[in-house]
Write a protein that holds these residues in place. Structure first.
Motif, mmCIF file in Angstrom:
data_model
loop_
_atom_site.group_PDB
_atom_site.id
_atom_site.type_symbol
_atom_site.label_atom_id
_atom_site.label_comp_id
_atom_site.label_asym_id
_atom_site.label_seq_id
_atom_site.Cartn_x
_atom_site.Cartn_y
_atom_site.Cartn_z
ATOM 1 N N ARG A 522 0.775 -1.226 0.213
ATOM 2 C CA ARG A 522 -0.856 0.265 0.214
ATOM 3 C C ARG A 522 1.069 0.826 0.206
ATOM 4 N NH1 ARG A 522 -5.301 -0.391 3.745
ATOM 5 N NH2 ARG A 522 -5.413 -2.238 1.890
ATOM 6 N N GLN A 525 1.683 1.267 -3.497
ATOM 7 C CA GLN A 525 0.276 1.581 -4.598
ATOM 8 C C GLN A 525 0.833 3.349 -3.868
ATOM 9 O OE1 GLN A 525 -0.334 0.815 -7.093
ATOM 10 N NE2 GLN A 525 -1.719 2.637 -7.063
ATOM 11 N N GLY A 526 0.831 3.871 -2.934
ATOM 12 C CA GLY A 526 0.758 5.741 -2.242
ATOM 13 C C GLY A 526 1.813 6.250 -3.470
ATOM 14 N N ASP A 529 0.598 6.999 -6.598
ATOM 15 C CA ASP A 529 -0.320 7.806 -6.723
ATOM 16 C C ASP A 529 0.474 8.819 -6.789
ATOM 17 O OD1 ASP A 529 -2.105 5.818 -7.176
ATOM 18 O OD2 ASP A 529 -2.815 5.772 -5.394
ATOM 19 N N LEU A 530 0.907 9.282 -5.682
ATOM 20 C CA LEU A 530 1.475 11.022 -5.698
ATOM 21 C C LEU A 530 2.241 11.397 -6.955
ATOM 22 C CD1 LEU A 530 2.849 10.539 -2.058
ATOM 23 C CD2 LEU A 530 1.086 12.401 -2.604
ATOM 24 N N ARG A 535 -1.727 12.735 -5.601
ATOM 25 C CA ARG A 535 -2.248 12.321 -4.237
ATOM 26 C C ARG A 535 -2.977 11.045 -4.567
ATOM 27 N NH1 ARG A 535 -7.367 15.374 -4.074
ATOM 28 N NH2 ARG A 535 -7.057 16.833 -4.325
ATOM 29 N N TYR A 536 -3.006 10.762 -2.892
ATOM 30 C CA TYR A 536 -3.000 8.699 -2.317
ATOM 31 C C TYR A 536 -4.405 8.683 -1.624
ATOM 32 C CZ TYR A 536 -0.796 9.420 1.882
ATOM 33 O OH TYR A 536 -0.291 10.279 3.248
ATOM 34 N N GLN A 556 -4.877 9.449 4.544
ATOM 35 C CA GLN A 556 -4.719 10.056 2.280
ATOM 36 C C GLN A 556 -3.767 10.740 2.698
ATOM 37 O OE1 GLN A 556 -8.893 11.885 1.476
ATOM 38 N NE2 GLN A 556 -9.647 11.860 3.380
#
Length: 816
Positions: A522, A525-526, A529-530, A535-536, A556
């Motif tokens: 996770r 993945q965060g 996404d950033l 953002r995540y 978040q």
């Protein structure tokens, strides 16, 4: 006290004195020798050769006295030149003409005076040889004769021709230098005024009639400024070939040129003389920036009585150099002015004197936009500019100037000003100070309008202040982390409270110190996404408390760029322990109630159906109606229980799906038929067009029918009586799109963001007109998302709503 009388021949006497060329000349030994002899011969402390002009007595030679002159009104020599005899005052205190004379009552304390007149060759009395004592005394006849004899020696020196010639040359030189000095000191005003003054001075000094400042560009001579008699044909801007001017002769020499009689000179055969006929001409080049600008020249149609002397040549060259400096300064000022027009603010020099006075010796036109005043209005007094400063800022400005003057550091200040009929605006000034020999200080700098930037800065500061308050007071934990370094930058009180750490402890920690290792994927993945979306989250995970226990959080974040520093990750972290506990209690309650209700409801529904079918005997109409009502309510309650159990299974991941690729039209057609009677009681029809047979999707038909059924029941529920519901199936961007449209009152604006939540209803009151559990749309979304699809809606209040289901389109299999 009695002032001396004016001689009857005063005008001629003064002319003779002027012609002697003695006034204001340096001391000469031949005169000083005579005053020393007089001082010794008469045992007097003071001996003078005094010349009396219109307003003063001036001492050509002085022994025993520091002064060089005194006023004629209080002079003793002014009385002595009224007669050819020796003028004697034995005791000034007893003489009413002198008893209260300031030279008697004060330094040099004169008590005795004796003066013998000094004559020129024409007999005019120019002044005296005198002796002065601080005690009263008298002279006998022999002493008077000796004083006269010494005075005649002075007269001989005055009459000496060679000495007189030297004095005249010295006087001429003094006057020449004095004229140039006067020009430099007095030349205030515009460029035209200064050059006109210079031309007038040259004409007067040289005794000529025409003066010109010319500009030479290539082979063209242009008159820029001139002074000439009224009948002259000269005019500013007049141009002619250089070769036809006298200046061509000067340019050939590459030096100044002086011709006192052209007809008798070596240049008498030049074309310029033939055409213009000027007999007297003197000129010097005007050069600056290592380039020739033009010439300064003076001329006359008549020959000059005397040839130009070396001093005359010195004068014309010096005057040309002065004009060159003047023009160069003007060019620089003009350039500065043109540049300053494009500067967003004002350029200036500010001068402050020791007595507190201040002024702006120079300020660009931009001062009008800053202070609302003209450059001229503050050239001698800066008070008008200071009057435009905000009352709350004036002390700060004054103190910053004082400190800069004291330390000679660069002055910098931001403050508010207001011109006439303007709002207050922010300006910023910066200037370099310089001390002047007179004790004043001059600042060279600029002031710019920064109102828009300053107000934005103040607004940003206020915003940052509010953001800091939100940051500190927020009930949700907030953490600021460096994007590249991963180092914690800041943490708020809420996060510290529910993690149990102090600020210093948390700031020294890293991500994995509070995050269990099983959340590594996770974390990756965060980070992805950033980078891709800035953002995540949000997603749920666990956090490690200081005591080692774990608790659930919702996390978040967003990526925020920073000027000149690495980007920051703003993470919002919420402790959801209480929410998890409440959800668990609710789910346990719902599960218990649902299971406890389902069995008796099944029995009740079965019994009602048997009684309604006549097993227990015939029923009256009233009894039959009551049984129908009971049966409908038991069915609705059964539906509620089934929804509760479905949502529980979906949340727990225990609902099974049997998916395969099949045509959507068949499932949709069957579902419409199953729900067609649902709206019959209110006259609401369910309509559809052609349902394309070629649209396939990988679905569980039972779950899709349940999801579409929920949309149909909602559409009927919120349609007006005798209304209609429309159903369509079509292809959209490679997906299959199912739409259910009603023409009811639409979804309220304030409910739209909650419409797919569990137990959500637009009308939450006890008197709402529509039934339902508030779970239908939540179940529909869960079912469709489990089949890789999505749901949504569009609505207009008072017109109706369209709810849609979008599923990935599939190709039919061999089975189909």
């Amino acid at each position: 006290m009695k002032a001396p009388e004016i001689p009857a021949n005063e005008s001629a006497r003064l002319h003779a004195l002027e012609d002697s060329a003695l006034l204001d000349t340096p001391p000469e030994e031949r005169f000083d020798r005579l005053t020393r002899i007089a001082r010794l011969a008469f045992s007097a402390p003071i001996a003078l050769v005094s010349l009396v002009d219109e307003k003063r007595q001036w001492f050509k030679s002085c022994q025993g006295l520091d002064a060089s002159q005194t006023s004629r009104d209080i002079s003793f020599c002014g009385h002595a030149i009224l007669s050819d005899q020796v003028f004697t005052v034995e005791d000034t205190r007893l003489d009413s003409r002198f008893s209260d004379n300031p030279l008697v009552t004060g330094p040099p304390w004169i008590r005795f005076y004796a003066g013998a007149p000094i004559h020129d060759q024409q007999g005019y009395r120019l002044g005296t040889l005198c002796i002065i004592d601080t005690r009263s005394r008298s002279l006998d006849s022999a002493q008077e004769e000796l004083l006269k004899e010494l005075a005649r020696c002075v007269e001989d020196e005055i009459s000496d021709f060679e000495a007189r010639k030297a004095r005249q040359q010295q006087l001429h030189k003094t006057r020449t230098l004095s004229a140039l000095n006067r020009l430099a000191l007095d030349a205030n005003g515009s460029l035209e005024q200064k050059i006109t003054m210079a031309l007038d001075l040259g004409l007067d000094h040289l005794g000529l009639e025409t003066g010109i400042v010319s500009e030479i560009n290539g082979e063209t001579y242009t008159v820029r400024w001139f002074q000439a008699p009224e009948h002259s044909v000269l005019e500013a801007g007049l141009s002619m070939p250089v070769e036809k001017t006298y200046c061509a002769l000067m340019l050939e020499k590459r030096d100044h040129l002086a011709i006192s009689h052209m007809a008798r000179s070596e240049y008498s055969n030049q074309p310029c003389y033939t055409e213009q006929g000027l007999e007297t001409y003197v000129a010097a080049p005007i050069e600056f920036g290592e380039k020739l600008f033009g010439t300064l020249n003076f001329s006359s149609a008549l020959p000059r009585a005397t040839p130009f002397s070396d001093l005359d040549r010195l004068f014309i060259v010096g005057l040309a150099q002065w004009i060159a400096v003047l023009l160069q300064q003007h060019v620089h000022e003009d350039t500065l002015k043109k540049l300053s027009v494009n500067v967003p603010g004002m350029l200036y020099q500010y001068q402050r004197y020791q007595d507190g006075r201040s002024r702006f010796p120079y300020s660009s036109e931009g001062i009008r936009n800053i202070y609302g005043v003209s450059p001229e209005s503050v050239a001698e007094d800066a008070s008008k500019a200071f009057d435009a400063i905000h009352p709350e800022d004036i002390d700060q400005v004054a103190e910053s100037i004082r400190q800069s003057q004291e330390s000679m550091d660069v002055w910098e200040c931001q403050y508010r000003v207001k011109g006439a009929e303007e709002a207050w605006k922010w300006v910023e000034g910066r200037a370099t100070p310089e001390r002047r020999p007179d004790g004043s200080s001059v600042w060279h700098g600029f002031i710019a309008n920064i109102d828009e930037r300053k107000r934005a800065q103040l607004a940003l500061q206020e915003s940052e202040k509010q953001l800091r308050a939100f940051f500190e007071l927020s009930p949700i934990g907030i953490l600021l982390t460096g994007f590249y370094s991963g180092r914690n930058r800041d943490v708020n009180a809420a996060l510290l409270e529910f993690t149990g750490y102090s600020r210093s402890e948390f700031m020294a920690m890293e991500y994995w110190d509070v995050t269990p290792p099983e959340y590594a994927n996770r974390k990756l993945q965060g980070a992805t996404d950033l980078k891709e979306r800035g953002r995540y989250g949000p997603f749920e995970q666990e956090c490690v408390h200081k005591d080692g226990t774990r608790f659930p959080i919702l996390i978040q974040g967003v990526l925020v760029e920073q000027s000149g520093d690495e980007p920051l990750i703003w993470s919002l972290i919420e402790d959801i322990s209480e929410r998890r506990r409440m959800e668990k209690l609710k789910n346990e309650f719902v599960s218990t109630v649902s299971h406890e209700l389902r069995t008796p409801l099944t029995s009740i529904a079965g019994s009602l159906n048997l009684v309604a079918s006549g097993v227990a005997g015939p029923l009256t109409d009233k009894a039959r109606n009551m049984l129908e009502i009971a049966n409908r309510n038991s069915q609705q309650l059964t539906h509620l229980v089934n929804d509760l159990l479905d949502i529980e299974k979906l949340a727990a991941g225990k609902m099974t799906f049997n998916t395969y690729v099949q045509p959507l039209a068949d499932v949709l057609q069957q579902t419409i038929e199953n729900y067609r009677d649902y709206g019959t009681r209110r006259g609401i029809g369910i309509h559809h067009g052609e349902l394309p047979k070629e649209l396939y999707a990988n679905i569980d038909p039972q779950r899709l029918s349940q999801a579409v059924g929920n949309l149909l029941s909602n559409a009927v529920k919120f349609s007006p009586d005798q209304g209609r519901v429309e159903v369509s199936l079509k292809q959209a961007d490679g997906n299959a799109l199912i739409e259910v449209t009603d023409f009811g009152k639409g979804v309220p604006e304030d409910f739209r963001n909650r419409i797919f939540e569990k137990f959500a209803q637009a009308d939450g009151s006890n008197t709402r007109t529509g039934g339902g559990t508030g779970l239908g749309l939540a179940i529909t979304r869960e079912l469709i998302e489990r089949m890789k699809g999505s749901v949504g809606f569009r609505s207009r209040e008072g017109i109706g709503s369209t709810f849609w289901i979008e599923l990935p389109q599939s190709k039919p299999t061999q089975r189909d």
